[in-house]
Design a protein around this motif. Structure first.
Motif, PDB file in Angstrom:
ATOM      1  N   GLY A 134     -14.041 -19.729 -31.698  1.00  0.00           N
ATOM      2  CA  GLY A 134     -14.036 -21.106 -30.676  1.00  0.00           C
ATOM      3  C   GLY A 134     -15.084 -20.849 -29.598  1.00  0.00           C
ATOM      4  N   ASN A 135     -15.827 -19.389 -29.757  1.00  0.00           N
ATOM      5  CA  ASN A 135     -17.095 -19.474 -28.374  1.00  0.00           C
ATOM      6  C   ASN A 135     -18.150 -19.305 -28.936  1.00  0.00           C
ATOM      7  N   ALA A 136     -18.919 -18.909 -28.016  1.00  0.00           N
ATOM      8  CA  ALA A 136     -20.386 -17.938 -28.717  1.00  0.00           C
ATOM      9  C   ALA A 136     -20.561 -17.497 -29.202  1.00  0.00           C
ATOM     10  N   SER A 137     -21.130 -17.031 -30.580  1.00  0.00           N
ATOM     11  CA  SER A 137     -21.202 -15.467 -30.845  1.00  0.00           C
ATOM     12  C   SER A 137     -21.940 -15.142 -30.215  1.00  0.00           C
ATOM     13  N   VAL A 138     -21.903 -13.421 -29.816  1.00  0.00           N
ATOM     14  CA  VAL A 138     -23.521 -13.052 -29.494  1.00  0.00           C
ATOM     15  C   VAL A 138     -23.009 -11.463 -31.218  1.00  0.00           C
ATOM     16  N   GLY A 147     -17.853   1.826 -46.727  1.00  0.00           N
ATOM     17  CA  GLY A 147     -16.941   1.434 -46.612  1.00  0.00           C
ATOM     18  C   GLY A 147     -16.950  -0.409 -47.362  1.00  0.00           C
ATOM     19  N   GLU A 148     -15.729  -0.928 -48.313  1.00  0.00           N
ATOM     20  CA  GLU A 148     -16.478  -1.944 -49.108  1.00  0.00           C
ATOM     21  C   GLU A 148     -15.982  -3.478 -47.910  1.00  0.00           C
ATOM     22  N   VAL A 149     -17.800  -4.037 -48.579  1.00  0.00           N
ATOM     23  CA  VAL A 149     -17.590  -5.868 -47.190  1.00  0.00           C
ATOM     24  C   VAL A 149     -17.295  -7.034 -48.898  1.00  0.00           C
ATOM     25  N   ARG A 150     -16.613  -7.578 -48.055  1.00  0.00           N
ATOM     26  CA  ARG A 150     -16.941  -9.114 -49.086  1.00  0.00           C
ATOM     27  C   ARG A 150     -17.921 -10.155 -48.758  1.00  0.00           C
ATOM     28  N   GLU A 151     -18.552 -10.635 -49.510  1.00  0.00           N
ATOM     29  CA  GLU A 151     -19.143 -11.991 -48.858  1.00  0.00           C
ATOM     30  C   GLU A 151     -18.761 -13.004 -48.765  1.00  0.00           C
ATOM     31  N   TYR A 152     -19.277 -13.555 -47.875  1.00  0.00           N
ATOM     32  CA  TYR A 152     -19.836 -15.180 -48.042  1.00  0.00           C
ATOM     33  C   TYR A 152     -20.978 -16.310 -48.012  1.00  0.00           C
ATOM     34  N   TYR A 153     -21.487 -16.573 -48.554  1.00  0.00           N
ATOM     35  CA  TYR A 153     -22.434 -17.511 -48.510  1.00  0.00           C
ATOM     36  C   TYR A 153     -21.790 -18.870 -48.745  1.00  0.00           C
ATOM     37  N   SER A 154     -23.170 -19.539 -47.186  1.00  0.00           N
ATOM     38  CA  SER A 154     -22.962 -20.814 -46.845  1.00  0.00           C
ATOM     39  C   SER A 154     -24.254 -21.677 -45.965  1.00  0.00           C
ATOM     40  N   THR A 155     -24.690 -22.529 -46.261  1.00  0.00           N
ATOM     41  CA  THR A 155     -25.299 -22.233 -45.435  1.00  0.00           C
ATOM     42  C   THR A 155     -25.697 -23.441 -44.110  1.00  0.00           C
ATOM     43  N   ALA A 156     -26.823 -22.858 -43.411  1.00  0.00           N
ATOM     44  CA  ALA A 156     -26.295 -22.830 -41.530  1.00  0.00           C
ATOM     45  C   ALA A 156     -26.753 -24.096 -41.453  1.00  0.00           C
ATOM     46  N   ASP A 157     -26.316 -25.110 -40.389  1.00  0.00           N
ATOM     47  CA  ASP A 157     -27.005 -26.138 -39.372  1.00  0.00           C
ATOM     48  C   ASP A 157     -28.398 -26.080 -39.944  1.00  0.00           C
ATOM     49  N   SER A 158     -28.794 -25.064 -39.334  1.00  0.00           N
ATOM     50  CA  SER A 158     -30.379 -24.724 -39.711  1.00  0.00           C
ATOM     51  C   SER A 158     -31.445 -25.394 -41.249  1.00  0.00           C
ATOM     52  N   GLY A 159     -29.823 -25.520 -42.386  1.00  0.00           N
ATOM     53  CA  GLY A 159     -30.458 -25.613 -43.736  1.00  0.00           C
ATOM     54  C   GLY A 159     -30.779 -24.093 -44.470  1.00  0.00           C
ATOM     55  N   ALA A 160     -30.685 -23.127 -43.773  1.00  0.00           N
ATOM     56  CA  ALA A 160     -30.776 -20.979 -44.004  1.00  0.00           C
ATOM     57  C   ALA A 160     -29.967 -21.269 -44.974  1.00  0.00           C
ATOM     58  N   ALA A 161     -30.119 -20.407 -46.157  1.00  0.00           N
ATOM     59  CA  ALA A 161     -29.138 -19.723 -46.856  1.00  0.00           C
ATOM     60  C   ALA A 161     -28.483 -18.125 -46.325  1.00  0.00           C
ATOM     61  N   MET A 162     -27.335 -18.540 -46.208  1.00  0.00           N
ATOM     62  CA  MET A 162     -26.764 -17.534 -46.022  1.00  0.00           C
ATOM     63  C   MET A 162     -26.137 -16.176 -46.449  1.00  0.00           C
ATOM     64  N   ARG A 163     -25.426 -15.770 -46.210  1.00  0.00           N
ATOM     65  CA  ARG A 163     -24.869 -14.598 -45.953  1.00  0.00           C
ATOM     66  C   ARG A 163     -23.854 -13.744 -45.148  1.00  0.00           C
ATOM     67  N   ARG A 164     -23.194 -13.828 -44.702  1.00  0.00           N
ATOM     68  CA  ARG A 164     -22.152 -13.591 -44.343  1.00  0.00           C
ATOM     69  C   ARG A 164     -21.265 -12.145 -45.157  1.00  0.00           C
ATOM     70  N   ARG A 165     -21.697 -11.399 -44.154  1.00  0.00           N
ATOM     71  CA  ARG A 165     -20.176  -9.286 -44.961  1.00  0.00           C
ATOM     72  C   ARG A 165     -18.809  -9.979 -43.924  1.00  0.00           C
ATOM     73  N   TRP A 202     -24.108 -20.830 -30.249  1.00  0.00           N
ATOM     74  CA  TRP A 202     -23.229 -21.926 -29.811  1.00  0.00           C
ATOM     75  C   TRP A 202     -23.407 -22.204 -31.068  1.00  0.00           C
ATOM     76  N   CYS A 203     -23.764 -22.570 -32.096  1.00  0.00           N
ATOM     77  CA  CYS A 203     -23.810 -23.128 -33.164  1.00  0.00           C
ATOM     78  C   CYS A 203     -22.364 -23.320 -34.064  1.00  0.00           C
ATOM     79  N   ARG A 204     -22.171 -24.779 -34.648  1.00  0.00           N
ATOM     80  CA  ARG A 204     -20.394 -24.643 -34.974  1.00  0.00           C
ATOM     81  C   ARG A 204     -20.247 -23.602 -35.878  1.00  0.00           C
ATOM     82  N   ASP A 205     -20.623 -23.444 -36.569  1.00  0.00           N
ATOM     83  CA  ASP A 205     -20.441 -21.714 -37.968  1.00  0.00           C
ATOM     84  C   ASP A 205     -20.469 -20.759 -36.642  1.00  0.00           C
TER      85      ASP A 205
END
Length: 141
Positions: free
Chosen positions: A39-43, A56-74, A29-32
């Motif tokens: 809007g729901n929880a992510s499983v 296949g091709e993926v794109r990446e988005y980098y962010s900082t999670a509420d925990s402070g972790a550096a995240m890579r999302r594809r 249930w983190c905001r990310d």
């Protein structure tokens, strides 16, 4: 031989597989995750990366999670399906969005995390262990 775990994005342009089952699955249930799941929880199912392959091709988005972790999302650049999230400090593990797995039964949540961020109407299964914030990493519990 282990059962091959497969999945794909909504349009099928990205396909992936693992040769081992997930270590754990969690509802988050983190905001990310609320943003990523409309809007729901992510499983997410947490896998070891050592047997991961993708086509296949993926794109990446980098962010900082509420925990402070550096995240890579594809995600798939054609249909936008969120597929994978990785804490860059834990390269041996990745979270796969449950909806991308061909067999969604593999991602039945075993716990719920970041419950303190859930909206008042959000369902948190009282039968599952829960954590108000950031849990210990899956591979280190």
């Amino acid at each position: 031989m282990a059962k091959r775990i497969t999945g794909r994005c909504f349009c099928g342009a990205v396909q992936f597989q693992f040769d081992e089952p997930p270590l754990v699955a969690r509802a988050c249930w983190c905001r990310d995750c609320q943003y990523l799941s409309s809007g729901n929880a992510s499983v997410g199912a947490i896998f070891r990366t050592e047997t991961f392959t993708t086509t296949g091709e993926v794109r990446e988005y980098y962010s900082t999670a509420d925990s402070g972790a550096a995240m890579r999302r594809r995600f798939c650049p054609k249909c936008g399906t969120p597929l994978f999230s990785e804490d860059l400090s834990l390269p041996d593990f990745m979270v796969v969005r449950a909806g991308a797995l061909d067999d969604p039964e593999l991602s039945r949540p075993q716990s719920t995390i970041w419950t303190a961020s859930a909206p008042s109407w959000g369902f948190v299964d009282p039968e599952l262990p829960s954590c108000g914030g950031h849990p210990a990493p899956a591979g280190k519990t």
